[in-house]
Enzyme design. Structure first.
Site, PDB file in Angstrom:
ATOM      1  N   THR A   1       1.112  -1.051   0.399  1.00  0.00           N
ATOM      2  CA  THR A   1       0.216   0.099   0.020  1.00  0.00           C
ATOM      3  C   THR A   1       1.101   1.202  -0.578  1.00  0.00           C
ATOM      4  OG1 THR A   1      -1.541   1.146   1.226  1.00  0.00           O
ATOM      5  CG2 THR A   1       0.081   0.273   2.438  1.00  0.00           C
ATOM      6  N   ASP A   2       0.163   2.162  -0.562  1.00  0.00           N
ATOM      7  CA  ASP A   2       0.816   3.521  -0.153  1.00  0.00           C
ATOM      8  C   ASP A   2       0.624   3.890   1.249  1.00  0.00           C
ATOM      9  OD1 ASP A   2      -1.653   3.930  -0.478  1.00  0.00           O
ATOM     10  OD2 ASP A   2      -2.073   5.588  -1.891  1.00  0.00           O
ATOM     11  N   GLU A   3      -0.121   3.766   1.508  1.00  0.00           N
ATOM     12  CA  GLU A   3       0.490   4.120   3.642  1.00  0.00           C
ATOM     13  C   GLU A   3       1.522   3.959   4.171  1.00  0.00           C
ATOM     14  OE1 GLU A   3      -3.334   3.765   5.998  1.00  0.00           O
ATOM     15  OE2 GLU A   3      -4.529   2.953   4.345  1.00  0.00           O
TER      16      GLU A   3
ATOM     17  N   TYR B   1      -1.487  -0.543  11.323  1.00  0.00           N
ATOM     18  CA  TYR B   1      -1.590  -0.912  10.052  1.00  0.00           C
ATOM     19  C   TYR B   1      -0.240  -0.955   9.771  1.00  0.00           C
ATOM     20  CZ  TYR B   1      -2.949  -1.692   4.779  1.00  0.00           C
ATOM     21  OH  TYR B   1      -2.839  -1.744   3.778  1.00  0.00           O
TER      22      TYR B   1
ATOM     23  N   LYS C   1       2.837  -3.215   7.306  1.00  0.00           N
ATOM     24  CA  LYS C   1       2.749  -3.450   5.963  1.00  0.00           C
ATOM     25  C   LYS C   1       4.039  -2.932   5.586  1.00  0.00           C
ATOM     26  CE  LYS C   1       0.146  -4.773   3.219  1.00  0.00           C
ATOM     27  NZ  LYS C   1      -0.006  -5.856   2.420  1.00  0.00           N
TER      28      LYS C   1
HETATM   29  P1  NAD Z   1      -9.339  -7.515   2.729  1.00  0.00           P
HETATM   30  O1  NAD Z   1      -9.357  -7.081   4.429  1.00  0.00           O
HETATM   31  O2  NAD Z   1     -10.926  -7.569   1.875  1.00  0.00           O
HETATM   32  O3  NAD Z   1      -9.553  -8.760   2.724  1.00  0.00           O
HETATM   33  C1  NAD Z   1      -7.965  -9.566   2.956  1.00  0.00           C
HETATM   34  C2  NAD Z   1      -7.919 -11.185   3.466  1.00  0.00           C
HETATM   35  O4  NAD Z   1      -6.801 -11.920   3.694  1.00  0.00           O
HETATM   36  C3  NAD Z   1      -9.192 -11.841   3.791  1.00  0.00           C
HETATM   37  O5  NAD Z   1     -10.117 -12.603   3.191  1.00  0.00           O
HETATM   38  C4  NAD Z   1      -8.839 -12.259   4.841  1.00  0.00           C
HETATM   39  O6  NAD Z   1      -9.598 -13.781   5.177  1.00  0.00           O
HETATM   40  C5  NAD Z   1      -7.191 -12.685   4.379  1.00  0.00           C
HETATM   41  N1  NAD Z   1      -6.555 -12.986   5.383  1.00  0.00           N
HETATM   42  C6  NAD Z   1      -6.046 -12.292   6.663  1.00  0.00           C
HETATM   43  N2  NAD Z   1      -5.672 -12.490   7.748  1.00  0.00           N
HETATM   44  C7  NAD Z   1      -5.290 -13.749   7.045  1.00  0.00           C
HETATM   45  C8  NAD Z   1      -4.241 -14.956   7.146  1.00  0.00           C
HETATM   46  N3  NAD Z   1      -3.392 -15.250   9.022  1.00  0.00           N
HETATM   47  N4  NAD Z   1      -4.227 -16.462   6.653  1.00  0.00           N
HETATM   48  C9  NAD Z   1      -4.762 -16.287   5.399  1.00  0.00           C
HETATM   49  N5  NAD Z   1      -5.523 -15.277   5.372  1.00  0.00           N
HETATM   50  C10 NAD Z   1      -5.651 -14.639   6.046  1.00  0.00           C
HETATM   51  O7  NAD Z   1      -8.325  -7.268   2.279  1.00  0.00           O
HETATM   52  P2  NAD Z   1      -8.125  -6.201   0.814  1.00  0.00           P
HETATM   53  O8  NAD Z   1      -8.501  -4.751   0.857  1.00  0.00           O
HETATM   54  O9  NAD Z   1      -8.595  -7.378  -0.244  1.00  0.00           O
HETATM   55  O10 NAD Z   1      -6.295  -6.404   0.739  1.00  0.00           O
HETATM   56  C11 NAD Z   1      -5.731  -6.878   0.058  1.00  0.00           C
HETATM   57  C12 NAD Z   1      -3.989  -6.355   0.139  1.00  0.00           C
HETATM   58  O11 NAD Z   1      -3.759  -4.953  -0.561  1.00  0.00           O
HETATM   59  C13 NAD Z   1      -3.328  -6.337   1.463  1.00  0.00           C
HETATM   60  O12 NAD Z   1      -2.303  -6.725   2.123  1.00  0.00           O
HETATM   61  C14 NAD Z   1      -3.455  -4.498   1.344  1.00  0.00           C
HETATM   62  O13 NAD Z   1      -2.582  -3.926   2.501  1.00  0.00           O
HETATM   63  C15 NAD Z   1      -2.919  -4.358   0.653  1.00  0.00           C
HETATM   64  N6  NAD Z   1      -3.582  -3.351  -0.299  1.00  0.00           N
HETATM   65  C16 NAD Z   1      -5.027  -2.835  -0.003  1.00  0.00           C
HETATM   66  C17 NAD Z   1      -5.426  -1.754  -0.749  1.00  0.00           C
HETATM   67  C18 NAD Z   1      -7.122  -1.123  -0.294  1.00  0.00           C
HETATM   68  O14 NAD Z   1      -7.346  -0.159  -0.653  1.00  0.00           O
HETATM   69  N7  NAD Z   1      -7.880  -2.088   0.492  1.00  0.00           N
HETATM   70  C19 NAD Z   1      -4.972  -0.389  -0.815  1.00  0.00           C
HETATM   71  C20 NAD Z   1      -3.686  -0.850  -1.715  1.00  0.00           C
HETATM   72  C21 NAD Z   1      -3.047  -1.881  -1.167  1.00  0.00           C
HETATM   73  O1  TDX Z   2     -16.926   5.350   7.326  1.00  0.00           O
HETATM   74  C1  TDX Z   2     -15.965   6.115   7.626  1.00  0.00           C
HETATM   75  N1  TDX Z   2     -15.198   7.400   7.170  1.00  0.00           N
HETATM   76  C2  TDX Z   2     -14.797   8.713   7.528  1.00  0.00           C
HETATM   77  O2  TDX Z   2     -14.744   9.577   6.963  1.00  0.00           O
HETATM   78  C3  TDX Z   2     -14.389   5.206   7.123  1.00  0.00           C
HETATM   79  C4  TDX Z   2     -14.468   3.954   7.284  1.00  0.00           C
HETATM   80  C5  TDX Z   2     -12.974   6.228   6.569  1.00  0.00           C
HETATM   81  N2  TDX Z   2     -13.718   7.404   6.543  1.00  0.00           N
HETATM   82  C6  TDX Z   2     -12.258   8.204   5.369  1.00  0.00           C
HETATM   83  C7  TDX Z   2     -10.956   7.545   6.043  1.00  0.00           C
HETATM   84  C8  TDX Z   2      -9.592   8.503   4.920  1.00  0.00           C
HETATM   85  O3  TDX Z   2      -9.472   8.916   4.509  1.00  0.00           O
HETATM   86  O4  TDX Z   2     -11.931   7.615   4.196  1.00  0.00           O
HETATM   87  C9  TDX Z   2     -11.109   7.664   4.026  1.00  0.00           C
HETATM   88  C10 TDX Z   2     -10.630   6.127   3.968  1.00  0.00           C
HETATM   89  O5  TDX Z   2     -10.707   5.415   4.892  1.00  0.00           O
HETATM   90  P1  TDX Z   2     -11.013   4.013   5.122  1.00  0.00           P
HETATM   91  O6  TDX Z   2     -11.270   2.918   3.747  1.00  0.00           O
HETATM   92  O7  TDX Z   2     -10.488   2.938   6.332  1.00  0.00           O
HETATM   93  O8  TDX Z   2      -9.263   3.563   3.703  1.00  0.00           O
HETATM   94  P2  TDX Z   2      -7.967   4.074   4.184  1.00  0.00           P
HETATM   95  O9  TDX Z   2      -7.458   3.899   5.716  1.00  0.00           O
HETATM   96  O10 TDX Z   2      -7.398   4.866   3.237  1.00  0.00           O
HETATM   97  O11 TDX Z   2      -7.149   2.849   3.815  1.00  0.00           O
HETATM   98  C11 TDX Z   2      -7.000   1.942   2.101  1.00  0.00           C
HETATM   99  O12 TDX Z   2      -6.220   2.486   1.406  1.00  0.00           O
HETATM  100  C12 TDX Z   2      -4.703   1.523   1.786  1.00  0.00           C
HETATM  101  C13 TDX Z   2      -7.054   0.755   2.730  1.00  0.00           C
HETATM  102  O13 TDX Z   2      -8.451  -0.088   3.981  1.00  0.00           O
HETATM  103  C14 TDX Z   2      -5.655   0.008   3.061  1.00  0.00           C
HETATM  104  O14 TDX Z   2      -6.067  -1.569   3.252  1.00  0.00           O
HETATM  105  C15 TDX Z   2      -5.371   0.265   2.148  1.00  0.00           C
HETATM  106  O15 TDX Z   2      -3.966  -0.028   2.342  1.00  0.00           O
END
Ligand code: NAD
Ligand code: TDX
Length: 332
Positions: free
Chosen positions: A118-120, A145, A149
């Site tokens: 992630t960019d975080e 988190y 990462k």
């Molecule tokens: P998510 O939380 O929706 O899914 C995570 C999955 O991993 C789930 O199916 C969960 O059951 C599984 N999991 C968790 N712990 C586990 C373990 N110990 N063993 C096996 N499986 C396990 O997450 P996501 O949003 O799909 O994110 C996927 C990846 O992408 C992550 O690595 C996250 O850091 C990265 N990422 C997410 C975003 C975003 O916007 N959601 C952006 C950039 C990067």
């Molecule tokens: O109810 C809400 N209200 C609100 O204002 C929630 C859930 C979030 N927010 C804000 C927080 C953030 O500024 O919205 C923005 C996005 O929030 P999230 O969906 O929790 O995402 P963020 O914290 O940006 O992280 C996401 O992007 C990077 C993913 O959850 C991560 O897994 C990924 O790495």
């Protein structure tokens, strides 16, 4: 291909995308089905995928599965910042120990590895300005988190350098699309409107995120698998930056509600101000282009998906909202 976290949001979309567009792969999913995993997300491709219910920290299981794979794509993680602030322990375990366990297995069996991050990990950028993260930006994570990462990224880099593991990394901006858990920002607000709750905006909603459609992210991962240089990191991002308030107002407008029908709630501690990725390397080296050119259209399609698939999200909605309330979220 072994896909960890394939029952989660991005992982499940990746499996769909792979089965549809890259039939040369035989896909096996390893997922612990935590609260965030959903077996039903793989329903449409069930007959094309082998599902293993297990933990990436289980070294014996991971060793067997990795031994039988040519490539591992690692999505599994604890992924929600708010949860990490309430209880960081599972983040340390899965994101650090789980990634370590996978790295040791790919090292033993000499298997290609792609690490999804992630960019975080870079911390945040000032709200006013046009600076972006690049592959050279120093790591400076803010939350448990993002710290875990960041640690997992550094483990991958060290395993490349010290042990010659054939790994690549990608750091993507915020994703949106179908099958995203209702705890996350966009699905939470859309399903709030659908269940008669008002959207909840942290602070004053000024924080900015760069929104990339999950299919564009996953196509980037496939490009990196095929053409990425081993040991390299690629930043992924559409370039479409929006404040949270702008998004809530757009959701309300697209759902035919007054655009001020939302609540302001207490801000997230340590809330990162702005994320923005410079994805020039991915675009110039690998020719990546986001296909979802219009965020508004992608968001409208995502809203339609949640409207049509309440069987998928409704069973989890109440527990998520109770969790937010228990953590002290009250509208001001
Ligand atoms: P998510 O939380 O929706 O899914 C995570 C999955 O991993 C789930 O199916 C969960 O059951 C599984 N999991 C968790 N712990 C586990 C373990 N110990 N063993 C096996 N499986 C396990 O997450 P996501 O949003 O799909 O994110 C996927 C990846 O992408 C992550 O690595 C996250 O850091 C990265 N990422 C997410 C975003 C975003 O916007 N959601 C952006 C950039 C990067
Ligand atoms: O109810 C809400 N209200 C609100 O204002 C929630 C859930 C979030 N927010 C804000 C927080 C953030 O500024 O919205 C923005 C996005 O929030 P999230 O969906 O929790 O995402 P963020 O914290 O940006 O992280 C996401 O992007 C990077 C993913 O959850 C991560 O897994 C990924 O790495």
């Amino acid at each position: 291909m072994l896909v960890t976290g394939g029952a989660g949001f991005i992982g499940a979309n990746f499996v769909h995308h792979t089965v549809r567009h890259h039939p040369e792969y035989r896909v096996r999913v390893l997922d612990a089905l935590t609260y965030a995993g959903n077996r039903a997300s793989l329903g449409p491709v069930d007959d094309r995928v082998e599902f293993v219910h297990g933990d990436i920290c289980d070294a014996a299981l991971v060793d067997t599965l990795v031994a039988g794979a040519d490539v591992v794509v690692h999505f599994a993680a604890e992924s929600h910042v708010d949860n990490s602030l309430r209880d960081p322990e599972p983040f340390v375990r899965t994101n650090l120990l789980g990634t370590f366990t996978l790295l040791e297995a790919v090292r033993r069996h000499d298997v290609r590895f792609h690490h999804v991050s992630t960019d975080e990990v870079f911390g945040d950028l000032p709200l006013d300005g046009t600076a972006k993260f690049t592959e050279q930006t120093a790591y400076d994570p803010s939350s448990p988190y993002s710290a875990t990462k960041a640690g997992s990224d550094l483990l991958v880099r060290a395993w490349v350098r010290s042990y010659g593991v054939a790994a690549t990394l990608s750091n993507c901006a915020n994703n949106y699309g179908p099958f995203q858990h209702v705890e996350k920002f966009i699905p939470r607000q859309v399903t709030n409107v659908l269940t008669g709750e008002r959207p909840k905006l942290y602070g004053t909603g000024v924080n900015v995120r760069e929104w990339t459609h999950v299919d564009d992210h996953n196509e980037a991962v496939h490009l990196i698998l095929r053409h990425g240089r081993i040991g390299e990191t690629y930043l992924v991002g559409s370039g479409d930056e929006r404040s949270n308030r702008e998004i809530v107002e757009l959701i309300l407008a697209l759902m035919d509600r007054p655009t001020d029908a939302y609540d302001l709630v207490p801000d997230r501690p340590g809330h990162d101000l702005r994320y923005a990725n410079d994805s020039t390397k991915l675009r110039t080296e690998l020719g990546w282009r986001p296909r979802f050119g219009s965020f508004r259209d992608g968001l409208a399609a995502t809203i339609d998906w949640y409207r049509a698939n309440d069987w998928w999200w409704k069973p989890r909605k109440q527990a998520v909202e109770e969790g937010y309330r228990a953590a002290g979220e009250i509208a001001s």
